[in-house]
Design a protein around this motif. Structure first.
Motif, mmCIF file in Angstrom:
data_model
loop_
_atom_site.group_PDB
_atom_site.id
_atom_site.type_symbol
_atom_site.label_atom_id
_atom_site.label_comp_id
_atom_site.label_asym_id
_atom_site.label_seq_id
_atom_site.Cartn_x
_atom_site.Cartn_y
_atom_site.Cartn_z
ATOM 1 N N THR A 39 0.856 -1.152 0.165
ATOM 2 C CA THR A 39 -0.155 0.140 -0.023
ATOM 3 C C THR A 39 1.065 1.245 -0.191
ATOM 4 O OG1 THR A 39 -1.881 -0.992 1.044
ATOM 5 C CG2 THR A 39 -1.499 1.344 1.487
ATOM 6 N N LYS A 59 -6.556 -4.096 -1.373
ATOM 7 C CA LYS A 59 -7.381 -4.362 -0.148
ATOM 8 C C LYS A 59 -8.230 -5.542 -0.099
ATOM 9 C CE LYS A 59 -5.598 -2.206 2.032
ATOM 10 N NZ LYS A 59 -4.866 -1.198 2.276
ATOM 11 N N GLU A 88 -6.605 -8.792 -0.059
ATOM 12 C CA GLU A 88 -6.157 -9.048 1.345
ATOM 13 C C GLU A 88 -7.197 -9.649 2.484
ATOM 14 O OE1 GLU A 88 -3.023 -6.228 3.633
ATOM 15 O OE2 GLU A 88 -4.628 -5.288 2.273
ATOM 16 N N SER A 112 6.663 4.178 4.561
ATOM 17 C CA SER A 112 6.541 3.014 5.411
ATOM 18 C C SER A 112 5.812 3.351 6.772
ATOM 19 C CB SER A 112 7.890 2.303 5.815
ATOM 20 O OG SER A 112 7.708 1.155 6.783
ATOM 21 N N GLN A 113 4.570 2.845 6.805
ATOM 22 C CA GLN A 113 3.817 2.828 8.088
ATOM 23 C C GLN A 113 4.702 2.537 9.353
ATOM 24 O OE1 GLN A 113 1.653 2.169 11.751
ATOM 25 N NE2 GLN A 113 1.972 0.444 10.323
ATOM 26 N N SER A 114 5.101 1.350 9.490
ATOM 27 C CA SER A 114 5.671 0.701 10.563
ATOM 28 C C SER A 114 7.214 1.336 10.653
ATOM 29 C CB SER A 114 5.881 -0.734 10.342
ATOM 30 O OG SER A 114 6.676 -1.006 9.179
ATOM 31 N N SER A 148 -3.899 -1.746 5.783
ATOM 32 C CA SER A 148 -3.533 -0.217 6.107
ATOM 33 C C SER A 148 -4.733 0.505 5.404
ATOM 34 C CB SER A 148 -2.227 0.077 5.173
ATOM 35 O OG SER A 148 -1.931 1.266 5.738
ATOM 36 N N THR A 163 10.007 -2.226 7.853
ATOM 37 C CA THR A 163 9.831 -3.222 6.700
ATOM 38 C C THR A 163 10.982 -3.725 6.232
ATOM 39 O OG1 THR A 163 7.128 -2.403 6.186
ATOM 40 C CG2 THR A 163 8.690 -3.549 4.554
#
Ligand code: F6R
Length: 364
Positions: free
Chosen positions: A57, A240, A243, A102-104, A155, A107
């Motif tokens: 995403t 989405k 997933e 990157s959200q986290s 996400s 990664t």
């Protein structure tokens, strides 16, 4: 705490107007007319090329931003998925800024791609949700997206907050480089400030999406089509859906339809067409008509003008409020997320913990 929602994903979808308002506020000057980046910021006059790298995403957020940076700031942009970038070991020309999303912030492939750019790129910038993450720490400049903790594996709010930060960067780049006047910038920022209200109005139409999703849940395969800024959104919608509902979904740029995927069209394969009434609308509609002429079932996601002009004969419609053309990717992310969510609910899958997936992919 799911805040009264059945799933974290539902909560995180619903939170978007609030977290986006905060993300926008945090990057604007107090008068709301200018953009203020944290730290030393970025002077885009010395940037000749932007290389954007991410996974999943987050890579679709990059792909969306490519359109903005190229159109407004006239900066050439490459977008790569991190797992390909890192092993291809691409040459990095002088005056390249490398940007990692990157959200986290953890990664593995994205972090490895970032490390590859150390000492090669002029500057390493990251767009992250976790400011103390590895990717943030190893960047020259880390830009927080202010989405708050995202629990759902799929996400949602992180994607739209990434889009907001990337759009603001593209607008900053455009003004730094003299491609956009202060007045034009102020006008875009005024539109952006009104976006949370528009998103609220879109969320209120969630029931319509739920109805459509019940029908979509019967499909085995679904195609998503979009052009321009809607192409990355089509990719996001398909990701989405597969997933969390486990329905096979693919996305194509509308113009690619006749180069192969049109062979798949029949009445069993719903085609989701994402098409606000913008400059490319007529082109997308003509692709949509090619689908309908072959018996394909179209789910059109558009605004009321678009529905008026092209809604005839479509299978289903989702009608969104109208927004300024640059904001359509952020708005159209909502039905993409809601469609996946309600389809998954109709199928009874585990929305917050889809099979085989982890929230943070720290091994390659
Ligand atoms: C999809 C999804 C993933 C992540 C990808 C990157 O809903 O969540 O595709 O976007 O794993 O994760 P981050 O942004 O943490 O680097």
């Amino acid at each position: 705490d799911k805040g009264g929602h059945k799933h974290f994903m539902a909560k995180e979808i619903a939170e978007q107007p609030t977290v986006l308002a905060e993300a926008i506020r945090s990057y604007l000057t107090p008068d709301g007319k200018g953009i203020a980046l944290p730290g030393d910021g970025i002077d885009f006059t010395t940037v000749d090329r932007l290389t954007m790298v991410a996974c999943g995403t987050a890579s679709y957020a990059c792909l969306t931003a490519k359109y903005w940076f190229e159109q407004f700031a006239r900066i050439p942009v490459d977008v790569d998925i991190a797992s390909e970038f890192r092993y291809r070991e691409p040459p990095i020309p002088a005056r390249t800024t490398a940007l990692f999303v990157s959200q986290s912030g953890e990664t593995a492939d994205t972090l490895a791609a970032l490390r590859y750019c150390h000492e090669k790129a002029e500057r390493i910038v990251s767009v992250v949700n976790v400011p103390e993450s590895s990717i943030a720490r190893e960047s020259d400049l880390a830009l927080p997206i202010h989405a708050g903790v995202e629990v759902g594996v799929a996400s949602t709010k992180a994607f739209t907050c990434q889009l907001v930060v990337l759009l603001l960067l593209a607008l900053k780049a455009a003004t730094d480089r003299g491609e956009m006047s202060a007045d034009e910038l102020a006008a875009h920022l005024a539109e952006l400030r009104s976006l949370p209200g528009v998103l609220n109005a879109a969320l209120e139409r969630g029931k319509d999406v739920r109805k459509v999703a019940r029908k979509l849940a019967e499909a085995r395969d679904v195609l998503f089509l979009g052009r321009g800024l809607m192409f990355p959104l089509a990719l996001e919608g398909a990701l989405k859906l597969k997933e969390i509902s486990y329905i096979h979904a693919e996305a194509y740029a509308s113009g690619e339809l006749k180069h192969g995927p049109i062979a798949l069209i029949d009445k069993t394969v719903p085609v989701v067409v994402m098409a606000p009434r913008d400059a490319l609308f007529d082109k997308t509609v003509s692709n949509m008509q090619e689908v309908m002429a072959r018996g394909g079932k179209v789910l059109l996601i558009t605004d009321s003008e678009g529905a008026q002009d092209a809604g005839e004969g479509v299978w289903q419609q989702i009608i969104l409020p109208s927004v300024a053309p640059i904001l359509t990717p952020i708005l159209y992310a909502l039905p993409a997320q809601q469609l996946a969510y309600h389809t998954a609910i109709a199928k009874g899958t585990d929305v917050d913990q889809p099979r085989n997936l982890a929230k943070s992919v720290t091994v390659e």
